[in-house]
Design an enzyme around this catalytic site. Structure first.
Site, PDB file in Angstrom:
ATOM      1  N   TYR A 185      -8.629  11.295  13.886  1.00  0.00           N
ATOM      2  CA  TYR A 185      -7.778  10.232  13.136  1.00  0.00           C
ATOM      3  C   TYR A 185      -6.856  10.912  12.214  1.00  0.00           C
ATOM      4  O   TYR A 185      -7.233  12.084  11.679  1.00  0.00           O
ATOM      5  CB  TYR A 185      -8.911   9.449  12.203  1.00  0.00           C
ATOM      6  CG  TYR A 185      -8.109   8.242  11.379  1.00  0.00           C
ATOM      7  CD1 TYR A 185      -7.035   7.779  12.089  1.00  0.00           C
ATOM      8  CD2 TYR A 185      -8.376   8.154   9.905  1.00  0.00           C
ATOM      9  CE1 TYR A 185      -6.430   6.785  11.189  1.00  0.00           C
ATOM     10  CE2 TYR A 185      -7.827   7.286   9.181  1.00  0.00           C
ATOM     11  CZ  TYR A 185      -6.929   6.191   9.749  1.00  0.00           C
ATOM     12  OH  TYR A 185      -6.200   5.914   8.659  1.00  0.00           O
TER      13      TYR A 185
ATOM     14  N   GLY B 121      -6.997   1.985   2.298  1.00  0.00           N
ATOM     15  CA  GLY B 121      -7.698   2.402   1.049  1.00  0.00           C
ATOM     16  C   GLY B 121      -8.997   1.670   1.391  1.00  0.00           C
ATOM     17  O   GLY B 121      -9.919   1.766   0.485  1.00  0.00           O
TER      18      GLY B 121
ATOM     19  N   CYS C 133      -3.883   9.582   3.373  1.00  0.00           N
ATOM     20  CA  CYS C 133      -2.756   9.590   2.812  1.00  0.00           C
ATOM     21  C   CYS C 133      -2.897  10.879   1.821  1.00  0.00           C
ATOM     22  O   CYS C 133      -3.830  10.954   1.129  1.00  0.00           O
ATOM     23  CB  CYS C 133      -2.389   8.310   1.952  1.00  0.00           C
ATOM     24  SG  CYS C 133      -1.992   6.928   3.122  1.00  0.00           S
TER      25      CYS C 133
ATOM     26  N   GLY D  62      -2.990  10.824   9.887  1.00  0.00           N
ATOM     27  CA  GLY D  62      -1.861  10.013   9.011  1.00  0.00           C
ATOM     28  C   GLY D  62      -0.767  10.085   9.900  1.00  0.00           C
ATOM     29  O   GLY D  62      -0.406  11.208  10.587  1.00  0.00           O
TER      30      GLY D  62
ATOM     31  N   GLY E 187      -7.154   1.355   8.843  1.00  0.00           N
ATOM     32  CA  GLY E 187      -6.839   2.465   9.819  1.00  0.00           C
ATOM     33  C   GLY E 187      -8.301   3.024   9.939  1.00  0.00           C
ATOM     34  O   GLY E 187      -8.702   2.859  11.107  1.00  0.00           O
TER      35      GLY E 187
ATOM     36  N   GLY F  66       0.822  -1.186  -0.025  1.00  0.00           N
ATOM     37  CA  GLY F  66       0.066   0.180  -0.252  1.00  0.00           C
ATOM     38  C   GLY F  66       0.728   1.053  -0.102  1.00  0.00           C
ATOM     39  O   GLY F  66       1.563   1.545   0.904  1.00  0.00           O
TER      40      GLY F  66
ATOM     41  N   ARG G  57       9.508   7.507   9.691  1.00  0.00           N
ATOM     42  CA  ARG G  57       8.673   6.555   8.604  1.00  0.00           C
ATOM     43  C   ARG G  57       8.629   7.102   7.305  1.00  0.00           C
ATOM     44  O   ARG G  57       8.645   6.553   6.275  1.00  0.00           O
ATOM     45  CB  ARG G  57       7.093   6.541   9.223  1.00  0.00           C
ATOM     46  CG  ARG G  57       6.152   5.524   8.662  1.00  0.00           C
ATOM     47  CD  ARG G  57       5.075   5.297   8.930  1.00  0.00           C
ATOM     48  NE  ARG G  57       4.272   4.061   8.450  1.00  0.00           N
ATOM     49  CZ  ARG G  57       3.667   4.000   7.366  1.00  0.00           C
ATOM     50  NH1 ARG G  57       3.142   5.069   6.510  1.00  0.00           N
ATOM     51  NH2 ARG G  57       2.908   2.893   6.920  1.00  0.00           N
TER      52      ARG G  57
ATOM     53  N   HIS H 260     -24.241   1.756  -5.679  1.00  0.00           N
ATOM     54  CA  HIS H 260     -24.836   2.317  -4.617  1.00  0.00           C
ATOM     55  C   HIS H 260     -26.354   2.736  -4.595  1.00  0.00           C
ATOM     56  O   HIS H 260     -26.910   2.556  -5.625  1.00  0.00           O
ATOM     57  CB  HIS H 260     -24.067   3.812  -4.352  1.00  0.00           C
ATOM     58  CG  HIS H 260     -22.542   3.604  -3.915  1.00  0.00           C
ATOM     59  ND1 HIS H 260     -22.435   3.478  -2.368  1.00  0.00           N
ATOM     60  CD2 HIS H 260     -21.574   3.186  -4.733  1.00  0.00           C
ATOM     61  CE1 HIS H 260     -20.814   3.126  -2.601  1.00  0.00           C
ATOM     62  NE2 HIS H 260     -20.449   2.906  -3.467  1.00  0.00           N
TER      63      HIS H 260
HETATM   64  P1  XMP Z   1      -6.896   3.718   5.834  1.00  0.00           P
HETATM   65  O1  XMP Z   1      -7.240   3.928   4.340  1.00  0.00           O
HETATM   66  O2  XMP Z   1      -7.528   2.272   6.132  1.00  0.00           O
HETATM   67  O3  XMP Z   1      -5.178   3.578   5.709  1.00  0.00           O
HETATM   68  O4  XMP Z   1      -7.232   4.912   6.691  1.00  0.00           O
HETATM   69  C1  XMP Z   1      -4.454   3.143   6.788  1.00  0.00           C
HETATM   70  C2  XMP Z   1      -2.970   3.309   6.182  1.00  0.00           C
HETATM   71  O5  XMP Z   1      -2.538   4.410   5.735  1.00  0.00           O
HETATM   72  C3  XMP Z   1      -1.026   4.444   5.858  1.00  0.00           C
HETATM   73  N1  XMP Z   1      -0.628   5.841   6.342  1.00  0.00           N
HETATM   74  C4  XMP Z   1      -0.331   6.741   5.623  1.00  0.00           C
HETATM   75  N2  XMP Z   1       0.100   6.967   4.533  1.00  0.00           N
HETATM   76  N3  XMP Z   1       0.613   9.419   4.683  1.00  0.00           N
HETATM   77  C5  XMP Z   1       0.514   8.102   4.031  1.00  0.00           C
HETATM   78  O6  XMP Z   1       0.741   8.362   2.848  1.00  0.00           O
HETATM   79  C6  XMP Z   1       0.205   9.139   6.232  1.00  0.00           C
HETATM   80  O7  XMP Z   1       0.371  10.073   6.929  1.00  0.00           O
HETATM   81  C7  XMP Z   1      -0.227   7.737   6.683  1.00  0.00           C
HETATM   82  N4  XMP Z   1      -0.675   7.361   7.913  1.00  0.00           N
HETATM   83  C8  XMP Z   1      -0.968   6.061   7.789  1.00  0.00           C
HETATM   84  C9  XMP Z   1      -0.676   3.204   6.640  1.00  0.00           C
HETATM   85  O8  XMP Z   1      -0.143   2.214   6.004  1.00  0.00           O
HETATM   86  C10 XMP Z   1      -1.864   2.976   7.470  1.00  0.00           C
HETATM   87  O9  XMP Z   1      -1.827   1.387   7.598  1.00  0.00           O
END
Ligand code: XMP
Length: 506
Positions: free
Chosen positions: A397, A352, A315, A399, A373, A308, A415, A485
């Site tokens: 929530y 995603g 992200c 990033g 996430g 991913g 990271r 949908h």
């Molecule tokens: P979801 O879509 O489930 O994604 O909310 C969670 C995953 O996103 C990654 N992650 C990030 N990727 N910038 C990024 O490009 C960020 O600030 C960030 N924070 C998390 C990570 O792999 C997580 O599991």
């Protein structure tokens, strides 16, 4: 062996990358009904899952509370690394000790300790249990003191030996949880100390914990061979990572997740090799999005791979850095490469996912598990408090590459390979926000797992492996997407697995 998925193969040849909403699973003849499908899978070579769901190593998603609940429901949580080594290790320990199948280092008292001093120690350390093995100096086991003994003791100046019971039921070192359960039931004893040939205490079973594992919980809990809940923890790169791994291994962490935004790099691969050389622990490495990267990580010794780059809800990597690959194609490409190796390396599709239907899609594209996430961030067990806004309940929530997370923690900066960067020179790759409060994890997962089961039923597959092998796709157009949908209706009632504009998420 995964069959070639025509839509994804063609897209691959054309250099076209697809994601969740570009495809749907085809239905197929079904023998097994949704409630009978087998959801077991693997997160890493040696660490199994009872449901293929993993929680993200993020400071607004996975700390010990969520990791405990998720493991009880069959998945695994990855404790984030924006914590000091001590704090992260103690979070892992809290998960591992939650059930205490086998208590390897029981808290003991000495027979000449005063009752008052044991009681005050129990209070100051917040022990939730009341029974202690009693040792004589030299550490030989001589008795047991229980809650009842304390309760009926009228003089706290007495010594423990005056109130303890010496009618001991013990078992030899190495007794299994099954044998312990049988013995304790037969003898009606709540504590079973295990002793070695010299009569020294080496471990202990507590009936309450053993019963919990052996009865109600046994089918759903994701536990290790000692009967303790499974948990993973994230580490970064370099020397600090090696120190972290040592401390986490001491706490019996089940999996190390080498957690970076770009895993196909020399420094990550060097760190992976060093960890594997020093420890016999499974290491899942991420993140990547192309098959050639998967091959390099497998050859370097990865026990699992996380896929991913940029699909996550928070992200901005794809926008800021212009890189990344839509997730279904990324998973498929990595899965095809991983298949070339005899050693089967589980793949985790990270980020995603927006709806339960995205879980079977990720698996049919080749993933063994999904990491979430945002889909877990608003749960009761996720870190953080409920916030009220616009008449609704929310939770934070963000990033790990957002300004807030990077300013707070060196690990978050690392990271994104900006560990040495000054705070006002950061280049964020994520944003901060709110997600709707979702209630208890168990209720939320019930819907996610239900969606996965139904998807498997329609696809006519009985197991996760069969979904990986046989699940196939149709390509969808934007007309197909809007048909998918609800349409031509004003939705008036919320649904537990479909959020609408009424509650602010669509
Ligand atoms: P979801 O879509 O489930 O994604 O909310 C969670 C995953 O996103 C990654 N992650 C990030 N990727 N910038 C990024 O490009 C960020 O600030 C960030 N924070 C998390 C990570 O792999 C997580 O599991």
């Amino acid at each position: 062996m995964m069959k070639n998925k025509l839509v994804l193969e063609r897209a691959r040849e054309d250099g076209l990358a697809l994601t969740f909403d570009d495809v749907r699973l085809r239905t197929d003849y079904a023998v097994v009904m949704p409630d009978c499908v087998n959801l077991e899978s693997k997160f890493s070579r040696n660490v199994g899952l009872k449901i293929p769901i993993v929680s993200a190593a993020m400071d607004t998603v996975t700390e010990y509370k969520l990791a405990i609940e998720l493991a009880k429901l069959g998945g695994i949580g990855v404790i984030h690394r924006s914590l000091s080594i001590d704090d992260q290790a103690s979070q892992v320990a809290r998960v591992k000790h939650h059930l205490n199948g086998l208590i390897e280092k029981p808290i003991c008292v000495y027979q000449d300790d005063k009752v008052s001093s044991v009681l005050s120690r129990r209070e100051s350390k917040d022990y939730t249990f009341h029974s202690f093995p009693v040792l004589e100096r030299g550490d030989k086991l001589v008795g047991i003191v229980t809650g009842n003994d304390f309760e009926f003791c009228e003089d706290e100046s007495l010594s423990i030996k005056d109130i303890m019971s010496t009618q001991l039921l013990t078992a030899p070192e190495g007794t299994s949880i099954d044998d312990a359960f049988r013995l304790m039931c037969r003898e009606k004893k709540k504590i079973l100390p295990l002793i070695n040939n010299d009569g020294k205490l080496v471990a202990m079973y507590a009936f309450k914990d053993v019963k919990r594992i052996k009865t109600r919980s046994a089918e759903t809990y994701n536990v290790d061979t000692r009967g303790q809940l499974r948990v993973a923890a994230a580490v970064g790169i370099g020397e600090e990572a090696l120190e972290r791994v040592s401390r986490l291994s001491d706490k019996n962490v089940d999996v190390i997740v080498l957690d970076t935004a770009h895993a196909d790099t020399k420094i990550v691969i060097d760190t992976l090799k060093k960890i594997k050389k020093a420890h016999s622990i499974d290491v899942v490495v991420g993140n990547i999005s192309v098959g050639a990267s998967a091959e390099r990580l497998i050859e370097a010794g990865a026990d699992g791979i996380k896929i991913g780059q940029g699909p996550g809800s928070i992200c901005t990597t794809r926008v800021v850095a212009g890189i990344g690959r839509p997730q279904i194609s990324a998973i498929y490409d990595c899965a095809k490469s991983a298949e070339k190796y005899e050693r089967s390396i589980p793949l985790c599709a990270d980020g995603g996912l927006r709806n339960s239907g995205d879980i079977p899609l990720a698996i049919a594209a080749g993933a063994h598990s999904v990491m979430m996430g945002s889909m877990l961030a608003g749960t009761e067990e996720a870190p953080g408090k409920i916030v009220f806004a616009e008449g609704l309940q929310w939770k934070d929530y963000r990033g790990m590459g957002s300004i807030g997370a990077m300013e707070k923690s060196e690990a978050a900066r690392e990271r994104y390979f900006q560990k040495q960067t000054g705070k006002n020179q950061l280049v964020p790759e994520g944003i901060e926000g709110l997600v709707l409060y979702k209630g208890r994890l168990s209720d939320v997962l019930f819907q996610y797992v239900g969606g996965l089961r139904n998807g498997m039923g329609y696809a006519g597959v009985a197991s996760i492996e069969e979904l990986r092998e046989r699940g196939d796709f149709d390509r969808m157009t934007s007309a197909g997407f809007s048909e998918s949908h609800p349409h031509d209706i004003k939705i008036t009632k919320g649904s537990p697995n479909y959020r609408t504009e009424l509650d602010g998420t669509r």
